[in-house]
Design an enzyme around this catalytic site. Structure first.
Site, PDB file in Angstrom:
ATOM      1  N   ASP A  83      32.756  39.465  43.223  1.00  0.00           N
ATOM      2  CA  ASP A  83      33.778  40.046  42.355  1.00  0.00           C
ATOM      3  C   ASP A  83      34.731  40.813  43.265  1.00  0.00           C
ATOM      4  O   ASP A  83      34.395  41.876  43.791  1.00  0.00           O
ATOM      5  CB  ASP A  83      33.132  40.981  41.335  1.00  0.00           C
ATOM      6  CG  ASP A  83      34.141  41.583  40.366  1.00  0.00           C
ATOM      7  OD1 ASP A  83      35.360  41.418  40.591  1.00  0.00           O
ATOM      8  OD2 ASP A  83      33.713  42.237  39.401  1.00  0.00           O
ATOM      9  N   ASN A 110      41.644  32.219  48.046  1.00  0.00           N
ATOM     10  CA  ASN A 110      42.441  31.565  47.010  1.00  0.00           C
ATOM     11  C   ASN A 110      42.508  32.344  45.707  1.00  0.00           C
ATOM     12  O   ASN A 110      43.514  32.279  44.992  1.00  0.00           O
ATOM     13  CB  ASN A 110      41.848  30.173  46.760  1.00  0.00           C
ATOM     14  CG  ASN A 110      42.268  29.579  45.435  1.00  0.00           C
ATOM     15  OD1 ASN A 110      43.335  28.990  45.297  1.00  0.00           O
ATOM     16  ND2 ASN A 110      41.409  29.722  44.417  1.00  0.00           N
ATOM     17  N   LYS A 133      37.115  40.548  56.694  1.00  0.00           N
ATOM     18  CA  LYS A 133      36.606  41.455  57.736  1.00  0.00           C
ATOM     19  C   LYS A 133      35.108  41.244  57.960  1.00  0.00           C
ATOM     20  O   LYS A 133      34.642  41.161  59.116  1.00  0.00           O
ATOM     21  CB  LYS A 133      36.881  42.905  57.320  1.00  0.00           C
ATOM     22  CG  LYS A 133      36.219  43.974  58.199  1.00  0.00           C
ATOM     23  CD  LYS A 133      36.465  45.362  57.620  1.00  0.00           C
ATOM     24  CE  LYS A 133      35.621  46.424  58.320  1.00  0.00           C
ATOM     25  NZ  LYS A 133      36.010  46.617  59.728  1.00  0.00           N
ATOM     26  N   SER A 156      49.289  32.883  48.726  1.00  0.00           N
ATOM     27  CA  SER A 156      50.289  33.842  48.281  1.00  0.00           C
ATOM     28  C   SER A 156      51.050  33.239  47.102  1.00  0.00           C
ATOM     29  O   SER A 156      50.469  32.535  46.278  1.00  0.00           O
ATOM     30  CB  SER A 156      51.221  34.201  49.450  1.00  0.00           C
ATOM     31  OG  SER A 156      52.214  35.119  49.040  1.00  0.00           O
ATOM     32  N   TYR A 186      52.690  42.574  41.167  1.00  0.00           N
ATOM     33  CA  TYR A 186      52.130  41.263  41.537  1.00  0.00           C
ATOM     34  C   TYR A 186      52.807  40.742  42.794  1.00  0.00           C
ATOM     35  O   TYR A 186      52.138  40.289  43.736  1.00  0.00           O
ATOM     36  CB  TYR A 186      52.311  40.262  40.393  1.00  0.00           C
ATOM     37  CG  TYR A 186      51.937  38.846  40.768  1.00  0.00           C
ATOM     38  CD1 TYR A 186      50.596  38.483  40.929  1.00  0.00           C
ATOM     39  CD2 TYR A 186      52.911  37.878  40.974  1.00  0.00           C
ATOM     40  CE1 TYR A 186      50.251  37.191  41.283  1.00  0.00           C
ATOM     41  CE2 TYR A 186      52.567  36.580  41.328  1.00  0.00           C
ATOM     42  CZ  TYR A 186      51.238  36.245  41.485  1.00  0.00           C
ATOM     43  OH  TYR A 186      50.885  34.965  41.849  1.00  0.00           O
ATOM     44  N   LYS A 190      51.179  39.691  46.502  1.00  0.00           N
ATOM     45  CA  LYS A 190      51.350  38.393  47.162  1.00  0.00           C
ATOM     46  C   LYS A 190      52.061  38.545  48.508  1.00  0.00           C
ATOM     47  O   LYS A 190      51.789  37.803  49.453  1.00  0.00           O
ATOM     48  CB  LYS A 190      52.103  37.444  46.245  1.00  0.00           C
ATOM     49  CG  LYS A 190      51.358  37.079  44.967  1.00  0.00           C
ATOM     50  CD  LYS A 190      50.191  36.145  45.229  1.00  0.00           C
ATOM     51  CE  LYS A 190      48.851  36.780  45.354  1.00  0.00           C
ATOM     52  NZ  LYS A 190      47.752  35.808  45.620  1.00  0.00           N
TER      53      LYS A 190
END
Length: 299
Positions: A83, A110, A133, A156, A186, A190
């Site tokens: 999540d 994605n 990471k 993106s 938003y 992106k």
């Protein structure tokens, strides 16, 4: 303006899933691989014999997608519970993956949410930053052990063109964020995906990691679930393309070409483009990296 129009209404693709070479022995993760372009991406990878983990938060939806994909491809994807809104869940997912696999060849960042006020930057950028990471040691050791490149692909959107920087004051509740509407927030998330990919490319390109970002295109997907029904319908009629086309650009970024992809931004369908110039600011890349590190340091 020319590229913006070309991204919205791209020419017929020159690349297809049939161009992807055999991926036997390759291990990949696709976040959000249970629906939309993520699912189409998983389908293509399975058809080329990759071992694919679907990163998703809902076991039910993921297992349903895995069953459907097996019927279509004869191959079975694997479920990785994650999540992206919950950093502890991200950490648990990375640990689970590393307990099962010693190599990772491609990480497709994605998954994403759109037009939900509070979760966009955390899910789209910070969650993926933290997952990347934690998986970097596995990615880099894979590159060293195999002598081949490994990849991180950040999905993106053309929505990143709404902004030209990251206002870090908007990343916490307060007057600065309240002045921004969900569309701009938003777009900022992106934009952050591109900044993150570019910084990855700068930091790890000499260690066999190829990082890229892309606009998958304006597509029919569940991203529109937070829009008003009327606005979503207008968008669908005037601007949206079939979902399978949207997988092409990230499949190209993840499976084709080589070092020329590092730090690049791709546009529909599998073409090289240019992001908003602010996304290539090296100082901003470092600032975003440092901010993300601060958010995850105590997890």
């Amino acid at each position: 303006m020319g590229q913006i129009i070309s991204e919205a209404y791209p020419p017929k693709p020159a690349f297809s899933v049939d161009d992807i070479h055999d991926l036997s022995g390759k291990v990949m993760i696709v976040t959000g691989g249970n629906s939309g372009i993520g699912k189409e991406t998983v389908k293509a990878l399975l058809n080329r014999n990759a071992k694919v983990y679907i990163g998703a938060r809902s076991p039910e939806r993921a297992l349903e997608a895995i069953k459907e994909l097996k019927e279509l491809t004869g191959k079975e994807a694997l479920f990785l519970k994650v999540d992206l809104e919950d950093l502890k869940s991200v950490k648990a997912a990375a640990e689970e993956f590393q307990s099962k696999e010693t190599q990772l060849h491609v990480l497709f960042n994605n998954a994403g949410v759109m037009m939900c006020y509070d979760f966009q930057f955390g899910t789209n950028v910070l969650g993926h930053f933290y997952l990347t990471k934690l998986l970097l040691p596995t990615l880099l050791s894979t590159a060293q052990a195999t002598g081949t490149d490994v990849r991180v692909v950040n999905t993106s959107s053309s929505g990143h063109m709404f902004v030209n920087t990251i206002d870090f004051n908007t990343l916490k509740d307060g007057p600065a964020r309240q002045k921004w509407n969900p569309t701009n927030l938003y777009g900022q998330s992106k934009f952050g995906n591109i900044v993150h990919a570019n910084e990855l490319a700068r930091r790890y390109g000499d260690q066999g990691l190829i990082a890229s970002s892309l606009n998958p295109g304006n597509l029919h997907s569940n991203l529109q679930r937070y829009m008003s029904p009327v606005f979503a319908k207008i968008i669908q009629v005037l601007m949206l393309h079939p979902t399978p086309l949207g997988a092409l650009t990230q499949l190209y970024a993840g499976t084709m070409g080589g070092k020329e992809l590092n730090g690049k931004y791709l546009i529909p369908w599998a073409r090289f483009g240019k992001p908003n110039s602010g996304a290539e600011d090296e100082a901003l890349g470092k600032a975003l990296w440092d901010w993300c590190e601060e958010q995850v340091v105590s997890i």
